[in-house]
Design an enzyme around this catalytic site. Structure first.
Site, PDB file in Angstrom:
ATOM      1  N   TRP A 520      -4.585   2.406   6.685  1.00 58.45           N
ATOM      2  CA  TRP A 520      -3.549   3.423   6.492  1.00 58.45           C
ATOM      3  C   TRP A 520      -2.133   2.831   6.438  1.00 58.45           C
ATOM      4  O   TRP A 520      -1.182   3.484   6.851  1.00 58.45           O
ATOM      5  CB  TRP A 520      -3.605   4.482   7.600  1.00 58.45           C
ATOM      6  CG  TRP A 520      -4.944   5.123   7.815  1.00 58.45           C
ATOM      7  CD1 TRP A 520      -5.498   6.112   7.061  1.00 58.45           C
ATOM      8  CD2 TRP A 520      -5.881   4.864   8.877  1.00 58.45           C
ATOM      9  NE1 TRP A 520      -6.718   6.460   7.566  1.00 58.45           N
ATOM     10  CE2 TRP A 520      -6.980   5.717   8.689  1.00 58.45           C
ATOM     11  CE3 TRP A 520      -5.899   3.996   9.957  1.00 58.45           C
ATOM     12  CZ2 TRP A 520      -8.076   5.732   9.543  1.00 58.45           C
ATOM     13  CZ3 TRP A 520      -6.999   4.002  10.809  1.00 58.45           C
ATOM     14  CH2 TRP A 520      -8.067   4.863  10.601  1.00 58.45           C
ATOM     15  N   HIS A 521      -2.008   1.593   5.943  1.00 58.10           N
ATOM     16  CA  HIS A 521      -0.680   0.986   5.856  1.00 58.10           C
ATOM     17  C   HIS A 521      -0.166   0.992   4.419  1.00 58.10           C
ATOM     18  O   HIS A 521       0.562   0.092   4.010  1.00 58.10           O
ATOM     19  CB  HIS A 521      -0.717  -0.451   6.399  1.00 58.10           C
ATOM     20  CG  HIS A 521      -1.058  -0.516   7.861  1.00 58.10           C
ATOM     21  ND1 HIS A 521      -1.316  -1.690   8.529  1.00 58.10           N
ATOM     22  CD2 HIS A 521      -1.186   0.468   8.795  1.00 58.10           C
ATOM     23  CE1 HIS A 521      -1.600  -1.439   9.795  1.00 58.10           C
ATOM     24  NE2 HIS A 521      -1.532  -0.134   9.979  1.00 58.10           N
ATOM     25  N   TYR A 522      -0.592   1.981   3.636  1.00 59.09           N
ATOM     26  CA  TYR A 522      -0.153   2.057   2.238  1.00 59.09           C
ATOM     27  C   TYR A 522       1.370   2.180   2.178  1.00 59.09           C
ATOM     28  O   TYR A 522       2.007   2.723   3.078  1.00 59.09           O
ATOM     29  CB  TYR A 522      -0.841   3.236   1.512  1.00 59.09           C
ATOM     30  CG  TYR A 522      -0.782   4.533   2.275  1.00 59.09           C
ATOM     31  CD1 TYR A 522       0.333   5.335   2.224  1.00 59.09           C
ATOM     32  CD2 TYR A 522      -1.850   4.940   3.080  1.00 59.09           C
ATOM     33  CE1 TYR A 522       0.407   6.524   2.941  1.00 59.09           C
ATOM     34  CE2 TYR A 522      -1.794   6.115   3.807  1.00 59.09           C
ATOM     35  CZ  TYR A 522      -0.656   6.901   3.726  1.00 59.09           C
ATOM     36  OH  TYR A 522      -0.573   8.057   4.454  1.00 59.09           O
ATOM     37  N   HIS A 523       1.932   1.653   1.110  1.00 60.52           N
ATOM     38  CA  HIS A 523       3.391   1.575   0.992  1.00 60.52           C
ATOM     39  C   HIS A 523       3.753   1.424  -0.483  1.00 60.52           C
ATOM     40  O   HIS A 523       2.878   1.237  -1.329  1.00 60.52           O
ATOM     41  CB  HIS A 523       3.908   0.374   1.799  1.00 60.52           C
ATOM     42  CG  HIS A 523       3.225  -0.908   1.456  1.00 60.52           C
ATOM     43  ND1 HIS A 523       1.989  -1.264   1.985  1.00 60.52           N
ATOM     44  CD2 HIS A 523       3.551  -1.914   0.609  1.00 60.52           C
ATOM     45  CE1 HIS A 523       1.606  -2.425   1.494  1.00 60.52           C
ATOM     46  NE2 HIS A 523       2.534  -2.843   0.639  1.00 60.52           N
TER      47      HIS A 523
END
Ligand code: FAD
Length: 586
Positions: A520-523
């Protein structure tokens, strides 16, 4: 009654001593007494004459510290599409981490989405944003990251503690996390750097936003550091459009206000005052911010036209360069159920792979018999659903069936690996013009061969950890784990919608591709130099800035929340100093 000189001296000395005592005990206790009232969006009066110096869209990880800081000197309106985190048990208690993520109600604090790659993911929909639904691990960006993005190091070094002294703690390390710490060191991910927020090679224990009782502190708490008289917070306020003044003769279109919908579906507008430096600041996250820019007419013109959105500014880069750090995990069965833990320990390898762990879901009576977290790494454990039938609905049905499995089959924990700075990137496009719906997001996991090489390196590191004495002792017969067996179990433990292959346990490359999930570290989506300038002001328009994870071309640190909260405070202070100079007083 007048005091004698001796008595006055005595009281002065006492005051001085108390002051010293206070200083020697460090920081003052931060309280939530100063939180501004959290009102529903429907309370916003129609035809409201109030105008603002700043309108912040998105009360998340960056938006809350930013709005609080700006409110120390200016009138701020903070618009958050979700509800309050206070009194929400799924947000407040660590034990409910997975339950919160699987709640599919339209107003739940986590909104599920599936990327076109077939990976199940989630985005926050609550005041406090990602800090209300995440795994709580707190670890700062590396100093090289700070230098690369060009931040003022002095201000960064003041902004991190501003967050930490309010909401961050040291964990009482759980047994599974202690095992990983020892296993990492025995496997050569050294040295041990102890308890530290800093990003340093080797093994360390980081901070957490959960206190020792498992209660979560969030970015919403940081609003209490603002001026409640200057800060108006509206919940369930979904901003669907930024309003521009594009009158002819203007050099650039100027953002002047926003349109938002309240919890009853009624529409409202809010406007900036007409001071030169007033701004709309979008902090709606890496999915929400590019989505809102597109809905407001900033983006690739053909894409906008295909949705009948009037073009304010053609910019082909909006929504481009989306990235998500791939995560692959290994399930390790244990003799007895390990205590629940999210992330506390991390191994930072020189090869750009981070090793973390989680444990203890599924074996508590509550999680076996009630919920099992559709969005968790653990979902699908021992799944028998054939790969091609793994739709979101099938995964949900499987979660239901799993309620009948004996709880012993869930005894175990995960060791997970995350690739730093993936070179594989993708894009975000609108599916429709309803801001409540997810856009289509593609991350193209492992399309770059170097990402795949690093994943294989990570799995081999986990193999080394499993061969250490520390982990051998955890196996059912005390003789260690066969890699083939754990790979086999892990193929079934990670549910995504990607078809599986028969050689998943023979080829680690295939294992990586087929079992990829998200941490969940999308950027990305609003990159510096493409969509925003160095000050995060949107290129080609005025009065509009972006402050959140969408500006990153790489996720900071081992886990990003520390740096995202810090950035909210940092940008708030920077904006105040630019407008007021020394008079900013921050
Ligand atoms: P967010 O915090 O998501 O803020 C965006 C806000 O904008 C949200 O509150 C959203 O509701 C609101 N919004 C969106 N669109 C609109 C709109 N149109 N109108 C009004 N409001 C809107 N990081 C760590 O460091 N440690 C961890 O352990 C960790 N675990 C994670 C676990 C999960 C399940 C998740 C989802 C994330 C995790 N992360 C973790 C990542 C971290 O939490 C995020 O990277 C970070 O919170 C993103 O911050 P942001 O400000 O960019 O976005």
């Amino acid at each position: 009654m007048a005091l004698s000189r001796g008595a006055v001296l005595f009281f002065k000395l006492l005051a001085c001593l108390l002051c010293l005592f206070d200083l020697s005990h460090g920081k003052k206790q931060f309280t939530l007494k100063n939180l501004p009232p959290l009102r529903k969006a429907s309370s916003y009066p129609t035809g409201c004459p109030a105008t603002y110096d700043y309108i912040v869209v998105g009360g998340g990880t960056a938006g809350c510290p930013l709005a609080a800081t700006l409110s120390l000197k200016y009138k701020v309106l903070l618009l958050e599409r979700g509800g309050s985190p206070y009194g929400n048990r799924n947000v407040s208690y660590m034990e409910n981490f997975h339950i919160g993520l699987m709640n599919m109600a339209p107003d739940s604090s986590a909104q599920a989405f599936v990327s076109t790659d077939g990976v199940i993911n989630a985005r926050a929909r609550v005041l406090g944003g990602g800090t209300c639904i995440n795994a709580g691990f707190y670890s700062r960006a590396s100093s090289s990251f700070i230098q690369e993005v060009g931040w003022d190091e002095d201000l960064v070094n003041k902004s991190f503690p501003w967050v930490e002294e309010k909401i961050v703690q040291w964990p009482k390390i759980a047994p599974w996390q202690a095992a990983l710490r020892d296993g990492l060191l025995q496997a050569g991910v050294a040295p041990f750097n102890g308890y530290t927020f800093d990003h340093v090679s080797g093994t360390k224990v980081g901070g957490t936003i959960f206190d020792e009782t498992g209660y979560r502190h969030t970015a919403a708490d940081l609003l209490a550091a603002g001026d409640p008289n200057n800060l108006r917070v509206l919940l369930h306020a979904s901003v669907h459009k930024i309003v521009f003044d594009s009158r002819q003769g203007r050099l650039k279109p100027r953002a002047i206000g926003v349109q938002f919908t309240d919890e009853n579906g009624r529409r409202h507008q809010a406007f900036l005052n007409n001071k030169k430096n007033s701004e709309i600041i979008v902090s709606a996250g890496a999915i929400g911010t590019p989505q809102l820019l597109l809905l407001s007419g900033i983006g690739p013109k053909n894409h906008l036209k295909s949705h009948n959105i009037p073009v304010v500014l053609h910019n082909k880069y909006v929504g481009k360069g989306m990235a998500d750090n791939p995560m692959n995990s290994i399930f390790i069965p244990t003799r007895s159920p390990p205590r629940q833990s999210l992330i506390e320990t991390v191994g930072i390898t020189e090869e750009g792979v981070f090793i973390e762990a989680s444990s203890g879901f599924g074996q508590s009576s509550e999680s076996v018999h009630c919920h099992h977290g559709i969005m968790s790494a653990e979902i699908g454990q021992l799944s028998t659903i054939p790969p091609k039938q793994r739709t979101l609905e099938a995964a949900q049905k499987y979660a239901q069936n799993k309620l009948n499995l004996p709880k012993e089959v869930f005894h175990g924990g995960f060791i997970l690996e995350k690739i730093d700075g993936p070179l594989s990137t993708g894009h975000l496009v609108l599916i429709d013009t309803d801001v409540r719906n997810n856009p289509a997001v593609t991350f193209n996991y492992f399309s770059h061969p170097q990402d795949l090489d690093r994943c294989v390196y990570g799995i081999k590191t986990i193999e080394r950890i499993l061969k250490t004495n520390r982990f051998s002792e955890l196996a059912a017969d005390g003789t260690g784990f066969s890699m083939e067996r754990v790979l086999n179990m892990s193929v079934q433990a990670n549910v995504n919608l990607i078809p599986k292959h028969t050689n998943d346990t023979e080829s680690l490359e295939q294992f990586c591709k087929d079992t990829v999930i998200t941490i969940w570290h999308y950027h990305g989506g609003c990159h510096v130099g493409k969509v925003v300038d160095q000050h995060y002001q949107v290129l080609g328009v005025s009065g509009l800035r972006v402050v959140d994870g969408s500006i990153f071309s790489r996720s900071p640190g081992t886990n990003p929340q520390a740096t995202v909260m810090m950035m909210g405070r940092y940008m708030g202070v920077k904006i105040l100093r630019e407008r007021l100079g020394r008079a900013a007083g921050v």
